[in-house]
Motif scaffolding. Structure first.
Motif, PDB file in Angstrom:
ATOM      1  N   LYS A  42       3.453  53.889 -22.368  1.00  0.00           N
ATOM      2  CA  LYS A  42       4.112  52.716 -22.925  1.00  0.00           C
ATOM      3  C   LYS A  42       5.234  53.051 -23.911  1.00  0.00           C
TER       4      LYS A  42
ATOM      5  N   LEU B  21       9.514  46.036 -16.166  1.00  0.00           N
ATOM      6  CA  LEU B  21       9.336  46.376 -17.575  1.00  0.00           C
ATOM      7  C   LEU B  21      10.086  45.390 -18.457  1.00  0.00           C
TER       8      LEU B  21
ATOM      9  N   ALA C 208       8.827  42.263 -20.996  1.00  0.00           N
ATOM     10  CA  ALA C 208       9.225  42.251 -22.405  1.00  0.00           C
ATOM     11  C   ALA C 208       9.961  40.964 -22.769  1.00  0.00           C
TER      12      ALA C 208
ATOM     13  N   SER D 193       8.057  50.492 -23.656  1.00  0.00           N
ATOM     14  CA  SER D 193       7.706  49.208 -24.269  1.00  0.00           C
ATOM     15  C   SER D 193       7.822  49.277 -25.787  1.00  0.00           C
TER      16      SER D 193
END
Length: 74
Positions: A6, A41, A45, A9
């Protein structure tokens, strides 16, 4: 780099926090149209696709087509 850690992120969230601190209202990025991993991704987000490269830039010049994604950070 292991995608399961991650890191991307965390970097996106850090950019969002910094943008808020600096008083920006939006974050904007480009992703290749055929890169579904990146688009997923960014969508997770909170980014939304708002446009893509014109067809003439990809079919005539031979570049990969990109999408423009935007997120409101306020």
């Amino acid at each position: 780099m292991n995608r399961r850690k991650k890191v991307a992120s965390v970097l996106l969230k850090s950019c969002e926090m910094l943008a808020r601190f600096w008083g920006y209202k939006y974050l904007v990025l480009r992703a290749y149209e055929d890169d579904l991993g990146a688009q997923t991704l960014y969508a997770n987000a909170g980014y939304k696709i708002v446009s893509s490269d014109p067809v003439w830039t990809t079919s005539w010049i031979g570049r990969r087509r990109r999408v423009l994604m935007i997120k409101n950070v306020i």
